[in-house]
Design a protein around this motif. Structure first.
Motif, PDB file in Angstrom:
ATOM      1  N   VAL A 164      40.443  55.347  49.850  1.00 61.76           N
ATOM      2  CA  VAL A 164      39.095  54.805  49.655  1.00 61.76           C
ATOM      3  C   VAL A 164      38.098  55.870  50.088  1.00 61.76           C
ATOM      4  O   VAL A 164      38.285  56.508  51.136  1.00 61.76           O
ATOM      5  CB  VAL A 164      38.869  53.522  50.484  1.00 61.76           C
ATOM      6  CG1 VAL A 164      37.478  52.954  50.203  1.00 61.76           C
ATOM      7  CG2 VAL A 164      39.932  52.474  50.194  1.00 61.76           C
TER       8      VAL A 164
ATOM      9  N   VAL B 175      46.166  53.758  55.165  1.00 59.72           N
ATOM     10  CA  VAL B 175      44.864  53.917  54.520  1.00 59.72           C
ATOM     11  C   VAL B 175      44.309  55.296  54.848  1.00 59.72           C
ATOM     12  O   VAL B 175      44.313  55.724  56.002  1.00 59.72           O
ATOM     13  CB  VAL B 175      43.878  52.832  54.986  1.00 59.72           C
ATOM     14  CG1 VAL B 175      42.469  53.119  54.460  1.00 59.72           C
ATOM     15  CG2 VAL B 175      44.343  51.452  54.524  1.00 59.72           C
TER      16      VAL B 175
ATOM     17  N   THR C 191      40.747  57.410  54.224  1.00 64.44           N
ATOM     18  CA  THR C 191      39.378  57.300  53.723  1.00 64.44           C
ATOM     19  C   THR C 191      38.682  58.660  53.744  1.00 64.44           C
ATOM     20  O   THR C 191      38.959  59.496  54.612  1.00 64.44           O
ATOM     21  CB  THR C 191      38.541  56.299  54.544  1.00 64.44           C
ATOM     22  OG1 THR C 191      38.267  56.833  55.847  1.00 64.44           O
ATOM     23  CG2 THR C 191      39.249  54.964  54.684  1.00 64.44           C
TER      24      THR C 191
ATOM     25  N   ILE D 150      45.255  54.252  59.843  1.00 63.82           N
ATOM     26  CA  ILE D 150      44.049  54.671  59.121  1.00 63.82           C
ATOM     27  C   ILE D 150      43.717  56.110  59.504  1.00 63.82           C
ATOM     28  O   ILE D 150      43.536  56.412  60.691  1.00 63.82           O
ATOM     29  CB  ILE D 150      42.838  53.781  59.445  1.00 63.82           C
ATOM     30  CG1 ILE D 150      43.154  52.298  59.224  1.00 63.82           C
ATOM     31  CG2 ILE D 150      41.633  54.194  58.597  1.00 63.82           C
ATOM     32  CD1 ILE D 150      42.030  51.368  59.686  1.00 63.82           C
TER      33      ILE D 150
ATOM     34  N   MET E 146      41.475  47.855  51.495  1.00 62.32           N
ATOM     35  CA  MET E 146      42.161  48.095  52.759  1.00 62.32           C
ATOM     36  C   MET E 146      42.983  46.883  53.175  1.00 62.32           C
ATOM     37  O   MET E 146      44.083  47.015  53.724  1.00 62.32           O
ATOM     38  CB  MET E 146      41.145  48.479  53.831  1.00 62.32           C
ATOM     39  CG  MET E 146      40.606  49.896  53.659  1.00 62.32           C
ATOM     40  SD  MET E 146      39.518  50.425  54.985  1.00 62.32           S
ATOM     41  CE  MET E 146      37.912  50.004  54.308  1.00 62.32           C
TER      42      MET E 146
ATOM     43  N   ALA F 105      46.024  46.959  51.214  1.00 59.29           N
ATOM     44  CA  ALA F 105      46.956  47.930  51.796  1.00 59.29           C
ATOM     45  C   ALA F 105      47.714  47.309  52.969  1.00 59.29           C
ATOM     46  O   ALA F 105      48.926  47.516  53.127  1.00 59.29           O
ATOM     47  CB  ALA F 105      46.184  49.166  52.257  1.00 59.29           C
ATOM     48  N   GLU F 106      46.995  46.556  53.785  1.00 57.07           N
ATOM     49  CA  GLU F 106      47.629  45.877  54.923  1.00 57.07           C
ATOM     50  C   GLU F 106      48.705  44.913  54.447  1.00 57.07           C
ATOM     51  O   GLU F 106      49.797  44.837  55.020  1.00 57.07           O
ATOM     52  CB  GLU F 106      46.560  45.138  55.728  1.00 57.07           C
ATOM     53  CG  GLU F 106      47.090  44.412  56.959  1.00 57.07           C
ATOM     54  CD  GLU F 106      45.989  43.660  57.677  1.00 57.07           C
ATOM     55  OE1 GLU F 106      45.864  43.813  58.897  1.00 57.07           O
ATOM     56  OE2 GLU F 106      45.250  42.909  56.993  1.00 57.07           O
TER      57      GLU F 106
ATOM     58  N   MET G 159      46.852  53.894  50.391  1.00 58.36           N
ATOM     59  CA  MET G 159      45.632  53.405  49.766  1.00 58.36           C
ATOM     60  C   MET G 159      44.518  54.391  50.098  1.00 58.36           C
ATOM     61  O   MET G 159      44.287  54.716  51.262  1.00 58.36           O
ATOM     62  CB  MET G 159      45.265  52.018  50.291  1.00 58.36           C
ATOM     63  CG  MET G 159      44.052  51.387  49.609  1.00 58.36           C
ATOM     64  SD  MET G 159      44.327  50.998  47.867  1.00 58.36           S
ATOM     65  CE  MET G 159      45.341  49.513  48.016  1.00 58.36           C
TER      66      MET G 159
ATOM     67  N   GLY H 143      38.313  53.863  44.981  1.00 58.99           N
ATOM     68  CA  GLY H 143      39.541  53.681  45.729  1.00 58.99           C
ATOM     69  C   GLY H 143      40.644  53.080  44.903  1.00 58.99           C
ATOM     70  O   GLY H 143      40.423  52.573  43.796  1.00 58.99           O
TER      71      GLY H 143
END
Length: 337
Positions: free
Chosen positions: A110, A151, A153, A189, A141, A144-145, A108, A97
């Motif tokens: 991951v 995010v 994934t 997300i 994560m 990222a916040e 971001m 990630g």
């Protein structure tokens, strides 16, 4: 390229096409023969793939040539910087990630990462992540916040690492911490199941505002072999277990476990990485644009509600399917303990 059992006839056609191409198509007969074979291959592929069983789909999801997270990152994102380590124990190569750009927007990324070849597969533990992998994912994560990055994934894991050392380092705790962390994360997300989503290891990166699954991906509480070993005490019943687990995209969409099925190129994502990535990127983009318009408080409330209500109608749906299903193999008698 590896050929699955149901693909053997298709592979023969591909071989014939290759022979015609090698012999040349300058004459009209060769060109016509090539066109006929390519049309036959397309129609045969459509026919075969429209009748896949749940077990066939499991094999496709596990295909050794199927694109993994880093392949999708190469095709979909730009300016990706891989970050390492969980700041507690070490770095787990089974989860990758880092920050990247998606359609010009900073995000971001991951995802689980299976290996390619023996050496790489061993390095990445065949995609079976350890606690430090899950902690690394959550660390990214939360980063990222902090910077307000959405995010994205990618889920593709047979299951979390089951070895004693992983349990000693807090495997269950790490997965549980990810579930709590993701449900409360104050940024959008998007989850994409791109291969096999197995058990808690998949769910540790699978909490999202929108969950997408590729056409030949699977997502289940346990592997078919593991389920068969528990229920029938014999892993040879894995195909029956695959049907019972309702792990196909169509079943998952009906049960409310996923929100969208992402189309794949004809024959599966492993046949055309670039096209598979293009389609996936389009669907991720649409979902990300939609959730980005929702306020943060509403986003978190909706995410929490989504997972609280998930499975509300599962009992009725499964009861209906069970009444129409063929009898399953009897459970073998085991020794009492």
């Amino acid at each position: 390229m590896a050929v699955l059992s149901f693909e053997k006839d298709l592979d023969k056609l591909r071989g014939e096409i290759d022979k015609v191409k090698e012999s040349g198509t300058s004459d009209g007969g060769g060109a016509g023969r090539l066109a006929d074979l390519e049309d036959k291959l397309e129609q045969s592929t459509l026919q075969v793939f429209s009748a896949l069983s749940a077990w066939d789909r499991v094999q496709l999801a596990r295909h050794p040539d199927r694109p993994h997270t880093l392949d999708y990152i190469d095709h979909i994102f730009s300016d990706f910087i891989e970050l390492h380590g969980d700041r507690h124990f070490g770095d787990d190569a089974a989860i990758v990630g880092g920050p990247a750009k998606f359609n010009g927007q900073r995000v971001m990324v991951v995802g689980h990462q299976k290996g390619r070849g023996t050496r790489d597969s061993v390095k990445r533990n065949f995609g079976m992540a350890s606690p430090e992998g899950f902690r690394k994912g959550l660390r990214l994560m939360r980063q990222a916040e902090k910077f307000g990055l959405p995010v994205i994934t990618f889920v593709d894991i047979p299951g979390a690492s089951p070895v004693l050392e992983a349990e000693e380092r807090g495997q269950a705790w790490a997965i549980a911490d990810n579930l709590l962390g993701m449900i409360e994360l104050r940024v959008p997300i998007i989850v994409a199941v791109t291969g096999e989503g197995g058990s808690g290891g998949a769910l540790a990166l699978g909490i999202g505002d929108r969950v997408l699954i590729q056409e030949y991906g699977v997502y289940s509480v346990a592997s078919p072999q593991g389920c068969a070993s528990i229920v029938w005490r014999d892993h040879k019943f894995a195909p029956e277990a695959a049907e019972a687990l309702k792990l196909t995209p169509t079943d998952l969409l009906k049960l409310g476990v996923v929100d969208r099925i992402v189309r794949e190129p004809l024959g599966g994502a492993h046949r055309d990485y670039a096209r598979a990535a293009e389609i996936l990127a389009e669907d991720i983009g649409e979902e990300l644009n939609a959730v980005s318009k929702i306020s943060t408080d509403e986003l978190i409330a909706g995410r929490y509600r989504k997972y609280r209500e998930m499975g509300r109608d599962v009992v009725d749906i499964l009861a209906t399917n069970e009444s129409n299903a063929e009898p399953r193999p009897k459970v073998r008698e085991g020794k009492s303990r």
